[in-house]
Design a protein around this motif. Structure first.
Motif, PDB file in Angstrom:
ATOM      1  N   ASP A 113      37.485 -58.057  45.575  1.00  0.00           N
ATOM      2  CA  ASP A 113      38.084 -57.509  46.789  1.00  0.00           C
ATOM      3  C   ASP A 113      39.359 -56.743  46.430  1.00  0.00           C
ATOM      4  N   PRO A 114      39.321 -55.432  46.601  1.00  0.00           N
ATOM      5  CA  PRO A 114      40.453 -54.584  46.187  1.00  0.00           C
ATOM      6  C   PRO A 114      41.761 -54.986  46.872  1.00  0.00           C
ATOM      7  N   LYS A 115      41.661 -55.393  48.121  1.00  0.00           N
ATOM      8  CA  LYS A 115      42.840 -55.787  48.864  1.00  0.00           C
ATOM      9  C   LYS A 115      43.580 -56.924  48.151  1.00  0.00           C
ATOM     10  N   ARG A 116      42.784 -57.854  47.672  1.00  0.00           N
ATOM     11  CA  ARG A 116      43.370 -58.993  46.990  1.00  0.00           C
ATOM     12  C   ARG A 116      44.067 -58.577  45.710  1.00  0.00           C
ATOM     13  N   ALA A 117      43.419 -57.724  44.960  1.00  0.00           N
ATOM     14  CA  ALA A 117      44.019 -57.263  43.717  1.00  0.00           C
ATOM     15  C   ALA A 117      45.373 -56.641  44.014  1.00  0.00           C
ATOM     16  N   GLN A 118      45.402 -55.838  45.025  1.00  0.00           N
ATOM     17  CA  GLN A 118      46.656 -55.206  45.472  1.00  0.00           C
ATOM     18  C   GLN A 118      47.728 -56.265  45.708  1.00  0.00           C
ATOM     19  N   ASP A 119      47.354 -57.297  46.462  1.00  0.00           N
ATOM     20  CA  ASP A 119      48.297 -58.370  46.752  1.00  0.00           C
ATOM     21  C   ASP A 119      48.888 -58.947  45.469  1.00  0.00           C
ATOM     22  N   TYR A 120      48.026 -59.149  44.497  1.00  0.00           N
ATOM     23  CA  TYR A 120      48.515 -59.746  43.256  1.00  0.00           C
ATOM     24  C   TYR A 120      49.435 -58.799  42.504  1.00  0.00           C
ATOM     25  N   PHE A 121      49.086 -57.544  42.517  1.00  0.00           N
ATOM     26  CA  PHE A 121      49.956 -56.579  41.851  1.00  0.00           C
ATOM     27  C   PHE A 121      51.343 -56.575  42.477  1.00  0.00           C
ATOM     28  N   ASP A 122      51.369 -56.734  43.765  1.00  0.00           N
ATOM     29  CA  ASP A 122      52.645 -56.686  44.479  1.00  0.00           C
ATOM     30  C   ASP A 122      53.586 -57.823  44.095  1.00  0.00           C
ATOM     31  N   LEU A 123      53.047 -58.846  43.481  1.00  0.00           N
ATOM     32  CA  LEU A 123      53.913 -59.964  43.122  1.00  0.00           C
ATOM     33  C   LEU A 123      54.977 -59.549  42.114  1.00  0.00           C
ATOM     34  N   VAL A 124      54.691 -58.525  41.338  1.00  0.00           N
ATOM     35  CA  VAL A 124      55.668 -58.137  40.329  1.00  0.00           C
ATOM     36  C   VAL A 124      56.896 -57.462  40.944  1.00  0.00           C
ATOM     37  N   PRO A 125      56.726 -56.401  41.715  1.00  0.00           N
ATOM     38  CA  PRO A 125      57.928 -55.818  42.321  1.00  0.00           C
ATOM     39  C   PRO A 125      58.673 -56.785  43.234  1.00  0.00           C
ATOM     40  N   THR A 126      58.003 -57.745  43.805  1.00  0.00           N
ATOM     41  CA  THR A 126      58.715 -58.680  44.673  1.00  0.00           C
ATOM     42  C   THR A 126      59.310 -59.842  43.885  1.00  0.00           C
ATOM     43  N   ASN A 127      59.218 -59.744  42.574  1.00  0.00           N
ATOM     44  CA  ASN A 127      59.952 -60.725  41.780  1.00  0.00           C
ATOM     45  C   ASN A 127      59.319 -62.112  41.773  1.00  0.00           C
ATOM     46  N   GLN A 128      58.059 -62.155  42.087  1.00  0.00           N
ATOM     47  CA  GLN A 128      57.397 -63.448  42.024  1.00  0.00           C
ATOM     48  C   GLN A 128      56.675 -63.616  40.715  1.00  0.00           C
ATOM     49  N   ALA A 129      56.517 -62.512  40.010  1.00  0.00           N
ATOM     50  CA  ALA A 129      55.842 -62.573  38.732  1.00  0.00           C
ATOM     51  C   ALA A 129      56.488 -61.532  37.833  1.00  0.00           C
ATOM     52  N   ASP A 130      56.431 -61.802  36.534  1.00  0.00           N
ATOM     53  CA  ASP A 130      57.070 -60.879  35.600  1.00  0.00           C
ATOM     54  C   ASP A 130      56.089 -59.870  35.025  1.00  0.00           C
ATOM     55  N   GLY A 131      54.819 -60.172  35.105  1.00  0.00           N
ATOM     56  CA  GLY A 131      53.846 -59.255  34.534  1.00  0.00           C
ATOM     57  C   GLY A 131      52.439 -59.593  34.965  1.00  0.00           C
ATOM     58  N   ILE A 132      51.534 -58.677  34.637  1.00  0.00           N
ATOM     59  CA  ILE A 132      50.142 -58.838  35.039  1.00  0.00           C
ATOM     60  C   ILE A 132      49.241 -58.738  33.818  1.00  0.00           C
ATOM     61  N   ILE A 133      48.330 -59.668  33.708  1.00  0.00           N
ATOM     62  CA  ILE A 133      47.288 -59.556  32.697  1.00  0.00           C
ATOM     63  C   ILE A 133      45.967 -59.383  33.423  1.00  0.00           C
ATOM     64  N   LEU A 134      45.308 -58.307  33.065  1.00  0.00           N
ATOM     65  CA  LEU A 134      44.057 -57.963  33.740  1.00  0.00           C
ATOM     66  C   LEU A 134      42.873 -58.360  32.877  1.00  0.00           C
ATOM     67  N   LEU A 135      41.940 -59.092  33.442  1.00  0.00           N
ATOM     68  CA  LEU A 135      40.736 -59.436  32.693  1.00  0.00           C
ATOM     69  C   LEU A 135      39.533 -58.702  33.261  1.00  0.00           C
ATOM     70  N   THR A 136      39.787 -57.685  34.022  1.00  0.00           N
ATOM     71  CA  THR A 136      38.671 -56.982  34.651  1.00  0.00           C
ATOM     72  C   THR A 136      39.044 -55.543  34.948  1.00  0.00           C
ATOM     73  N   THR A 137      38.065 -54.681  34.906  1.00  0.00           N
ATOM     74  CA  THR A 137      38.301 -53.298  35.312  1.00  0.00           C
ATOM     75  C   THR A 137      37.849 -53.115  36.751  1.00  0.00           C
ATOM     76  N   GLU A 138      37.395 -54.217  37.309  1.00  0.00           N
ATOM     77  CA  GLU A 138      36.816 -54.140  38.639  1.00  0.00           C
ATOM     78  C   GLU A 138      37.877 -54.174  39.727  1.00  0.00           C
ATOM     79  N   ILE A 139      38.880 -53.349  39.587  1.00  0.00           N
ATOM     80  CA  ILE A 139      39.867 -53.261  40.647  1.00  0.00           C
ATOM     81  C   ILE A 139      40.230 -51.796  40.774  1.00  0.00           C
ATOM     82  N   PRO A 140      40.819 -51.410  41.903  1.00  0.00           N
ATOM     83  CA  PRO A 140      41.025 -49.992  42.144  1.00  0.00           C
ATOM     84  C   PRO A 140      41.751 -49.308  40.980  1.00  0.00           C
ATOM     85  N   TYR A 141      41.149 -48.288  40.482  1.00  0.00           N
ATOM     86  CA  TYR A 141      41.689 -47.567  39.342  1.00  0.00           C
ATOM     87  C   TYR A 141      43.108 -47.076  39.605  1.00  0.00           C
TER      88      TYR A 141
END
Lengths: 349, 349
Positions: A113-141
Motif C-alpha cells: 500500500d503506497p500510502k503506508r510507505a509514505q507514512d513510514y518515510f515521513d517518520l524521518v523528517p518528523t524526527n521519529q526515525a533517523d533513516g530508512i532501510i528499504l527491502l522492496t522496490t514495491e513502493i512509489p518510485y
DNA sequence: TTGAATAACTTAATCGATTACATTTTTAAC
DNA sequence: GTTAAAAATGTAATCGATTAAGTTATTCAA
C-alpha cells in the motif's frame, strides 16, 4: 468477566535530571556531562552522580533527548510483506547490528500500500526515525527518488535495488546466482527449462532471467518464451504457474524458480499431476529458506546469505549516519545448494 | 569504488509551527489548535493555516510532541524469535490495527537474551514507547511481575500467558485445541500416541499436554511417559525427537506435536527411516502455518487464528491506553484442519 | 446601547535533556 | 606566592509543540 481496571495514568512521575542533580548536589549540566562524557567530570563528582542515579532510578527521557539532539536512534525498515519468511532472517541481521549500536528497529510493513510507505518515510523528517532501510522496490518510485535527491537523507536498500538510482545498496549477485542454477540443470541434460519469475518489473528478477538466458546462449540453446511465467513469490503462484506449464504438451523437464516458495508450489503441482520430482521434473529454487530442507524431495536451491545482508545493510546505515563514505553497491556471494529436487533429464522425453 | 559521499547534515531545517504561524499571520497556539481541534478555530483561520501548512510543507516534530504529551504512539512487541513464521501473521495483525490507529510497532526480538528484553521494557519509562505487547514468556519473570504490579503499566500478552499473573491476555484455548487433535487420533484407532511438546515450563504447553491426557483418560487409556519429549519448536527438534521415538521397539503409531515445524521434522524423520506417513505413522501439528499445505503429505493440524490474535492484542493495548476496561483473559477458538498426515492406525501394529 | 456570554486569539510557561558560554577551582610553573 | 593555563562546574538558552491562563472581538438579549 474479570477485567483490568481503569488505568490511572502513572502518578509516580519519573525522576528527571533535576532530581538527580538535587540528590547529587550538583547542577543538571554536570549530571548530563557525568553520564555522557564521564572524562570531563572529576572522579568524586562522577561517583556522586552515579549514586544519585541509582538512588532515584533515573533514566533519561528519550523524547527530550531526541528533541534536543534531533536524532531518535531508530531505523525504519520497510518491507513488502512481513509474513514472508525470506525477510525474517534479514530482519534478524538488521536487529542484531542495530541493537548492539543502541539503535532500535521500527518495522514497516508496506502491505503493498503506497500510502503506508509514505507514512513510514515521513517518520524521518518528523524526527521519529533517523533513516530508512528499504527491502522492496514495491513502493512509489517518486517517493524514493525525491529522498535520494536530498543527499542528506539516510536511505539504504537491501536485497533489491532500483535500476537508475544511486543508492547505497547491498544485495546478491543475482545474475550469477541464477547462472549457477541453470548451469547445473544444463549439466544434467535439461534443454527445456521453464522459469517462474518474480514480477519482471523487479530488477533482481530481470537479472536472474538474464543469468538464465546467458547460460542458454553459451550452449547455443534458444529460450522458448512460453516457458517464462511470472508469479508473486507466493506458494500459490508457484503452484498455479507450475500446473499450467506441466500440462503443456511439450512440458518442460526442469524449472527454475525465483524463490523457494514458488519452487515448493511447483513441486506440489507436479505431485498433484502424478509427476515425480526429480524423476519427471526437476525443480530449483532461490533463497534457501529453512523449510527447503524439510520438503519432499529436499529442495535444490540458490543460497542467499540473508542475515549477512541484514547486518551489512544496518552497518551501511550506521556509517551513513556517522557521515562515513559508503559503497553505492555491494554484492554478496550466492551458493548453489544441491539437494534432491533436481536430477537428470528423463530419458523418455 | 563508487561511494555515497559524506552526508551533510540536512542544512534545510524543517519548518516548525513558528514558520507556519508567521506565514499564516497567526500565533503558534492557533496553528496548533487549527490542526488538533479544528472546531475551535474559525473557518477563515483554518483555511489560512491549512494554506500555510501546504506552503511550508510543515509536519510536526514527533519528539517535541512526545515530550510535551508524554506519549510516543509507539508500541513495542517482544517476541522470542522473529524468524519463526508463526509470529509473522500475528505481527501482521498487530501492525494492521496499530497503523490504522496512528500507532507504530517497534519490534523487539529478545533473541532469548534477558538483557535485551530488559532494554525493550525500559523504552516505556523513557517515553519511547507507550506500551508493551509480549508474545513470549521466555523473559525474566521478575521483569514482568514488577511491571504488572504497577497498575499503570500498559502490558498485554498474546499467544502465551503467565500462570500466576493477572495480565490482559489473548490466546487460544490450548487444552481444547489439543483435545481436538487427540480425539481425532483416538477415533482413528491409535492408542500409542507420542507427544512432542514445547518447553514444559511454558503454560500453553502444559495446557496442551493436559488436553492430551484428558482425552486418553476419557478412553481409559494410560499415557506412557516415555512417549513425551520436549523440543524447542524448531524443525530440527522435531526431527531429532521424532527419530528417537521412531527407533523405539514399541514405537508410537501417532504423534501430536506442539507446533507445525516440529511436526514437519517428525515427518522427515519418518521418511528417513523408511516409514510411511500416514501409513506407518500419523502426525498432527499445531498452528496451521502456510507451509503445512505444501508438504508431503499435507499436514493435519490445529489452526490458530494468528492475525486475529494480533489484531485483538493491539486493540486491547489501545483500550488500555484509552483507560478502558479490558478483559484479563480472552480466548479464541482453534480448529482442527484435517489433511493427509494422519490416518488409521496400521493393522500390523 | 449596554452588558454578559461566548468565540477566537495571543502570550508565555512547560515538557526534560543538552550544551554554549560564563564562572570558579585546581594545577603547575616560575 | 603569583599567575597563566587547564579543569571542573554552573547558568541559562535551546530544541518544537502544546496548552493554561489571559486578552480581545463578536454575538445577542433586553
Amino acid at each position: 468477566m474479570l477485567t483490568w481496571g481503569n488505568r490511572q495514568k502513572p502518578n509516580t512521575t519519573m525522576p528527571t535530571v533535576k532530581d538527580v542533580a538535587r540528590v547529587a548536589g550538583v547542577s543538571t549540566a554536570t549530571v548530563s556531562r557525568a553520564l555522557a562524557n564521564p572524562e570531563k567530570v572529576s572522579e568524586a563528582t562522577r561517583a556522586k552522580v552515579a549514586q544519585a542515579v541509582r538512588e532515584t532510578g533515573y533514566s533519561p527521557n528519550a523524547a527530550a533527548r531526541s528533541l534536543r539532539r534531533s536524532e531518535s536512534k531508530t531505523i525504519v525498515v520497510i518491507l513488502p510483506d512481513i509474513a514472508n519468511p525470506f525477510f525474517s532472517d534479514v530482519i534478524s541481521g538488521l536487529e542484531e547490528v542495530a541493537h548492539s549500536a543502541g539503535y532500535k528497529v521500527l518495522l514497516g510493513d508496506s502491505a503493498h500500500d503506497p500510502k503506508r510507505a509514505q507514512d513510514y518515510f515521513d517518520l524521518v523528517p518528523t524526527n521519529q526515525a533517523d533513516g530508512i532501510i528499504l527491502l522492496t522496490t514495491e513502493i512509489p518510485y517518486t517517493l524514493v527518488k525525491d529522498r535520494q535527491l536530498k543527499s542528506g537523507f539516510p536511505l539504504v536498500m537491501a536485497c533489491e535495488y532500483f535500476d537508475d538510482l544511486e543508492l547505497p545498496t547491498i544485495y546478491v549477485d543475482n545474475e550469477k546466482g541464477a547462472s549457477k542454477a541453470i548451469d547445473y540443470l544444463l549439466d544434467m541434460g535439461h534443454t527445456h527449462i521453464a522459469s517462474i519469475s518474480g514480477p519482471i518489473s523487479n530488477p533482481i528478477c530481470r537479472d536472474r532471467h538474464q543469468g538464465f538466458l546467458n547460460c542458454l546462449r553459451k550452449k547455443q540453446l534458444n529460450f522458448d518464451e512460453k516457458y517464462l511465467r511470472q508469479g508473486d513469490f507466493s506458494f500459490s503462484a508457484g503452484y498455479q504457474q507450475g500446473r499450467v506449464l506441466l500440462q503443456m504438451k511439450d512440458r518442460p523437464t526442469a524449472f527454475f524458480c525465483h524463490n523457494d516458495e514458488m519452487a515448493v508450489g511447483v513441486i506440489k503441482a507436479a505431485r498433484d499431476l502424478d509427476l515425480k520430482v526429480p524423476g519427471d521434473v526437476s525443480v530449483v529454487g532461490f533463497d534457501n529458506i529453512k523449510f527447503g530442507e524439510y520438503c519432499e524431495p529436499e529442495l535444490t536451491t540458490v543460497h542467499q546469505p540473508r542475515e549477512d545482508i541484514g547486518r551489512q545493510a544496518m552497518k551501511m546505515m550506521l556509517d551513513i549516519l556517522a557521515s562515513n563514505d559508503v559503497p553505492i553497491r555491494q554484492t554478496l556471494r550466492t551458493q548453489l545448494i544441491v539437494r534432491g529436487s533436481a536430477g537428470a533429464k528423463p530419458q523418455t522425453h
